[in-house]
Design a protein around this motif. Structure first.
Motif, PDB file in Angstrom:
ATOM      1  N   ASP A 260       0.844  -1.200   0.000  1.00 49.09           N
ATOM      2  CA  ASP A 260       0.000   0.000   0.000  1.00 49.09           C
ATOM      3  C   ASP A 260       0.883   1.255   0.000  1.00 49.09           C
ATOM      4  OD1 ASP A 260      -2.846   0.907   0.157  1.00 49.09           O
ATOM      5  OD2 ASP A 260      -2.022   2.019   1.852  1.00 49.09           O
ATOM      6  N   TYR A 261       1.931   1.220   0.812  1.00 47.99           N
ATOM      7  CA  TYR A 261       2.881   2.342   0.890  1.00 47.99           C
ATOM      8  C   TYR A 261       3.524   2.572  -0.481  1.00 47.99           C
ATOM      9  CZ  TYR A 261       7.056   4.934   2.351  1.00 47.99           C
ATOM     10  OH  TYR A 261       8.058   5.859   2.474  1.00 47.99           O
ATOM     11  N   VAL A 262       4.020   1.499  -1.069  1.00 47.73           N
ATOM     12  CA  VAL A 262       4.730   1.609  -2.348  1.00 47.73           C
ATOM     13  C   VAL A 262       3.790   2.111  -3.451  1.00 47.73           C
ATOM     14  CG1 VAL A 262       5.815   0.206  -4.158  1.00 47.73           C
ATOM     15  CG2 VAL A 262       6.521  -0.066  -1.789  1.00 47.73           C
ATOM     16  N   GLN A 263       2.554   1.580  -3.461  1.00 49.82           N
ATOM     17  CA  GLN A 263       1.627   1.966  -4.533  1.00 49.82           C
ATOM     18  C   GLN A 263       1.096   3.394  -4.356  1.00 49.82           C
ATOM     19  OE1 GLN A 263      -2.273   1.664  -4.393  1.00 49.82           O
ATOM     20  NE2 GLN A 263      -2.552   1.992  -6.597  1.00 49.82           N
ATOM     21  N   LYS A 264       0.832   3.791  -3.111  1.00 48.55           N
ATOM     22  CA  LYS A 264       0.244   5.119  -2.901  1.00 48.55           C
ATOM     23  C   LYS A 264       1.315   6.214  -2.877  1.00 48.55           C
ATOM     24  CE  LYS A 264      -4.261   4.117  -2.340  1.00 48.55           C
ATOM     25  NZ  LYS A 264      -4.488   2.846  -1.802  1.00 48.55           N
ATOM     26  N   GLU A 265       2.451   5.941  -2.211  1.00 43.62           N
ATOM     27  CA  GLU A 265       3.486   6.981  -2.080  1.00 43.62           C
ATOM     28  C   GLU A 265       4.448   6.986  -3.271  1.00 43.62           C
ATOM     29  OE1 GLU A 265       3.226   9.075   0.416  1.00 43.62           O
ATOM     30  OE2 GLU A 265       1.556   7.913   1.255  1.00 43.62           O
ATOM     31  N   ARG A 266       4.549   5.843  -3.927  1.00 41.48           N
ATOM     32  CA  ARG A 266       5.449   5.702  -5.088  1.00 41.48           C
ATOM     33  C   ARG A 266       6.903   6.046  -4.742  1.00 41.48           C
ATOM     34  NH1 ARG A 266       1.445   6.080 -10.144  1.00 41.48           N
ATOM     35  NH2 ARG A 266      -0.163   5.037  -8.959  1.00 41.48           N
ATOM     36  N   GLY A 274      20.175   1.955  -3.152  1.00 43.65           N
ATOM     37  CA  GLY A 274      21.020   2.077  -4.336  1.00 43.65           C
ATOM     38  C   GLY A 274      21.494   0.753  -4.909  1.00 43.65           C
ATOM     39  N   ASP A 275      21.726  -0.230  -4.038  1.00 49.24           N
ATOM     40  CA  ASP A 275      22.222  -1.523  -4.533  1.00 49.24           C
ATOM     41  C   ASP A 275      21.165  -2.282  -5.335  1.00 49.24           C
ATOM     42  OD1 ASP A 275      24.538  -0.987  -3.300  1.00 49.24           O
ATOM     43  OD2 ASP A 275      24.208  -2.317  -1.563  1.00 49.24           O
ATOM     44  N   ASP A 276      19.920  -1.817  -5.253  1.00 47.67           N
ATOM     45  CA  ASP A 276      18.830  -2.555  -5.911  1.00 47.67           C
ATOM     46  C   ASP A 276      18.420  -1.948  -7.253  1.00 47.67           C
ATOM     47  OD1 ASP A 276      18.603  -4.277  -3.636  1.00 47.67           O
ATOM     48  OD2 ASP A 276      17.641  -2.605  -2.601  1.00 47.67           O
ATOM     49  N   VAL A 277      19.179  -0.973  -7.722  1.00 43.88           N
ATOM     50  CA  VAL A 277      18.826  -0.302  -8.983  1.00 43.88           C
ATOM     51  C   VAL A 277      18.707  -1.342 -10.110  1.00 43.88           C
ATOM     52  CG1 VAL A 277      19.665   1.294 -10.764  1.00 43.88           C
ATOM     53  CG2 VAL A 277      19.815   1.909  -8.350  1.00 43.88           C
ATOM     54  N   GLY A 278      17.581  -1.275 -10.821  1.00 42.37           N
ATOM     55  CA  GLY A 278      17.374  -2.146 -11.990  1.00 42.37           C
ATOM     56  C   GLY A 278      16.924  -3.562 -11.659  1.00 42.37           C
ATOM     57  N   ILE A 279      16.905  -3.902 -10.361  1.00 41.47           N
ATOM     58  CA  ILE A 279      16.511  -5.281  -9.980  1.00 41.47           C
ATOM     59  C   ILE A 279      14.990  -5.377  -9.895  1.00 41.47           C
ATOM     60  CG2 ILE A 279      16.570  -6.891  -7.989  1.00 41.47           C
ATOM     61  CD1 ILE A 279      19.444  -6.228  -7.643  1.00 41.47           C
ATOM     62  N   ARG A 280      14.476  -6.581 -10.142  1.00 37.20           N
ATOM     63  CA  ARG A 280      13.028  -6.823 -10.033  1.00 37.20           C
ATOM     64  C   ARG A 280      12.670  -6.874  -8.549  1.00 37.20           C
ATOM     65  NH1 ARG A 280      13.613 -11.052 -12.268  1.00 37.20           N
ATOM     66  NH2 ARG A 280      12.697 -12.736 -11.097  1.00 37.20           N
ATOM     67  N   SER A 298      17.186   4.784 -10.182  1.00 36.10           N
ATOM     68  CA  SER A 298      18.501   5.381  -9.970  1.00 36.10           C
ATOM     69  C   SER A 298      18.825   5.425  -8.482  1.00 36.10           C
ATOM     70  CB  SER A 298      18.547   6.783 -10.586  1.00 36.10           C
ATOM     71  OG  SER A 298      18.368   7.745  -9.583  1.00 36.10           O
ATOM     72  N   ALA A 299      20.110   5.387  -8.194  1.00 32.25           N
ATOM     73  CA  ALA A 299      20.536   5.307  -6.799  1.00 32.25           C
ATOM     74  C   ALA A 299      20.368   6.645  -6.081  1.00 32.25           C
ATOM     75  CB  ALA A 299      21.988   4.866  -6.746  1.00 32.25           C
ATOM     76  N   SER A 300      20.159   7.728  -6.870  1.00 35.08           N
ATOM     77  CA  SER A 300      20.198   9.048  -6.242  1.00 35.08           C
ATOM     78  C   SER A 300      18.845   9.499  -5.663  1.00 35.08           C
ATOM     79  CB  SER A 300      20.692  10.077  -7.253  1.00 35.08           C
ATOM     80  OG  SER A 300      19.850  10.045  -8.376  1.00 35.08           O
ATOM     81  N   GLY A 301      17.731   8.944  -6.122  1.00 29.97           N
ATOM     82  CA  GLY A 301      16.447   9.465  -5.647  1.00 29.97           C
ATOM     83  C   GLY A 301      15.626   8.417  -4.916  1.00 29.97           C
TER      84      GLY A 301
END
Ligand SMILES: CC(=O)N[C@H]1[C@@H](OP(=O)(O)O)O[C@H](CO)[C@@H](O)[C@@H]1O
Ligand SMILES: [Mg+2]
Length: 555
Positions: A260-266, A274-280, A298-301
């Motif tokens: 819910d957090y991920v979907q609503k807050e995006r 940063g280590d997870d950039v591009g990973i599923r 991106s690792a910066s935002g």
């Protein structure tokens, strides 16, 4: 009820007094409130589950203690019908009345007896109620579940079985399995998921490369889903899934984490970076009935690329449609069974997803918000796929379609074993076993996504490219009385208060691809505003203008 049964009910009810000044409503997905005020509600939900079982000749009913994605101090309860689906909507008014009936003057007992008489529920002992109970990992769960158990026991002759800590969809699955006379333990649930997942992987064109499936990192919301996914991974004996936010590292349920957090807050959930950039990556909610995927660009935002329920629906629909067309290849239209495939969404579905589904030749139907509506609609099809944008949904297969599929598969295995058609039939059978037939289930949904991506040889980016989401924005507006807003057309048109819909239309028309609607929330005391348009600024601007309209009309 005889005197003895009556006095049992009264004695038990007296131990769970109704808190003063509270009003409980079964709402979109069960009762939810601060856990401290819920003991009487739980006790009464236990009574309702027992009565529901008696009404269904002793069929097993489910009672799940959870508040899903709410904060950890909240809790709640959902009741599962004999099919494993949500409690019949026809019983919701009674359920609300029971939850709020004053203790004084035996009003609760009277309400129950009157309703039982009207529904033809008998207490003569000719059938025994049975209620399966589960709870999520909330600290308040154990004592609230005890209260619910007392409620079941307050109806003489009823039996409550405590299944311990479960995801909500596991409990729904067990209820369904029990009522179908099938094996219904947690191990059987895991075996069915693991077996059908392996089957889909083995049937994939590239099955030889299964050891190369790339890493998937799952945010378990610090809840029950993490614990159960770890068990499932052990049973699958795979190493490509990593679980984070499993509650063991001191993280708090749903706090800065979860679907819910991920979907609503995006934004990136805690535990990811940063280590997870591009990973599923994927996120479960607090009772593991919702699932969304995401990618960190991106690792910066803190921004994420969200791959939501609409995209899961699209992926499932595409795969099933492909398999069906292979299976029906060469069949003479007039002689063969033509399965009806339907896709169910709500007004919150991104407009680009609906366009994509329609362009793909699919029949798309809209219902009001709440899975109870979507599920009911999807069940009208041979294959009904439903999802809310927030990641709650599943694929339903009709009994008639499954019998046809089984017969067709047997026929193909004797005539053309190893053919494309036979493999398509086997895949569809495996999907019907993998994806939870009772209710939306994050664990089974996750395995289906993984199996389909592997089958297609797709990365999460390729999946995300199916279509491009229109920028959208949701706002909440607090008003004096949210019930003043009455909607129609699957909540896309306001009929009351007069004039506001016309105003919404005028404002929306000013924005390229502008679409917006308002509706009263079923779980919070707010009016929700949804807006989408061709750019992010337009979507934000449209949402803001509509929110201002709501304030001026309803203040
Ligand atoms: C916009 C939105 O996400 N609404 C959610 C939310 O309902 P509301 O009635 O909008 O409060 O909670 C429901 C239960 O979890 C879920 O089914 C629904 O999709
Ligand atoms: Mg949930």
């Amino acid at each position: 009820m005889n005197d003895e049964q009556r006095s049992l009910l009264l004695r038990s009810a007296a131990r769970f007094p109704l808190p003063e000044g509270m009003r409980f409503s079964y709402g979109t997905a069960g009762f939810r409130a601060d856990a401290l005020v819920l003991h009487s509600t739980m006790f009464r939900a236990g009574i309702i589950a027992s009565l529901r079982s008696l009404k269904n000749d002793g069929a097993v009913i489910g009672l799940m203690v959870t508040a899903s994605h709410n904060q950890i101090t909240d809790n709640g309860v959902k009741i599962a019908d004999p099919s494993g689906g949500m409690l019949s909507q026809l019983w919701e008014p009674f359920t609300d009345a029971v939850a709020n009936a004053p203790d004084a003057d035996h009003l609760l007992r009277q309400l129950i007896c009157d309703f039982a008489e009207k529904e033809g529920i008998s207490f003569d002992g000719s059938c025994r109620a049975e209620v399966l109970m589960g709870r999520d990992t909330r600290p308040s769960g154990e004592s609230l579940l005890e209260a619910a158990k007392e409620g079941v026991n307050a109806i003489a002759g009823s039996a409550a079985t405590d299944m311990g800590v479960l995801t909500a969809p596991q409990l729904h699955w067990m209820v369904r399995a029990r009522n179908r006379g099938e094996k219904a333990s947690e191990v059987h649930y895991f075996e069915q998921l693991a077996g059908s997942f392996r089957c889909l992987i083995d049937l994939a064109p590239n099955h030889g490369q299964k050891s190369t499936i790339s890493k998937l990192v799952v945010d378990g919301a610090n809840g029950v889903g993490a614990e159960k996914l770890e068990l499932l991974i052990k049973m699958l004996d795979v190493s490509f899934i990593e679980v984070r936010n499993n509650g063991k590292g001191g993280g708090i349920l749903n706090e800065g984490v979860g679907a819910d957090y991920v979907q609503k807050e995006r934004v990136v959930p805690d535990g990811f970076g940063g280590d997870d950039v591009g990973i599923r990556c994927a996120s479960l909610d607090g009772d593991a009935d919702r699932l969304v995927y995401f990618m960190i660009p991106s690792a910066s935002g803190k921004d994420i690329i969200l791959v939501d329920g609409d995209k899961m629906l699209s992926l499932f629909a595409l795969f099933i449609k492909d398999q069906l067309s292979v299976l029906l290849q060469g069949d003479v239209k007039d002689n063969s069974f033509q399965p009806r495939l339907g896709v169910v969404q709500t007004a919150y579905a991104n407009g680009a997803s609906t366009d994509y589904l329609k362009r793909s030749g699919l029949e798309v139907i809209f219902t009001p918000t709440g899975v109870k509506y979507l599920h009911e609609k999807a069940a009208e099809y041979d294959i009904g796929i439903y999802f809310e944008a927030n990641g709650h949904g599943t694929v339903l297969f009709s009994k008639c379609f499954l019998s046809w599929l089984e017969a067709r598969s047997n026929e193909l295995s004797s005539n053309s074993a190893g053919s494309d058609q036979q493999r398509a039939a086997l895949r569809l059978m495996a999907v019907s076993k993998l994806i939870n037939q009772a209710i939306g289930d994050a664990l089974s949904g996750l395995l289906l996504v993984e199996a389909i991506l592997f089958h297609m040889g797709w990365s999460i980016s390729q999946w995300n490219e199916l279509y491009h989401d229109l920028p959208s924005r949701q706002l909440k507006v607090k008003v004096k009385d949210r019930t003043a807003v009455v909607t129609t057309n699957a909540e896309t048109t306001v009929v009351k208060p007069p004039g506001i819909q016309e105003a919404i239309n005028v404002v929306s028309a000013k924005y390229p691809r502008g679409r917006s609607f308002i509706r009263p929330s079923g779980t919070e005391d707010v009016i929700r505003v949804y807006a989408e348009a061709s750019t992010k600024d337009y979507a934000d601007g449209l949402a803001k203008s509509i929110a201002e309209l709501v304030e001026s009309y309803l203040g």
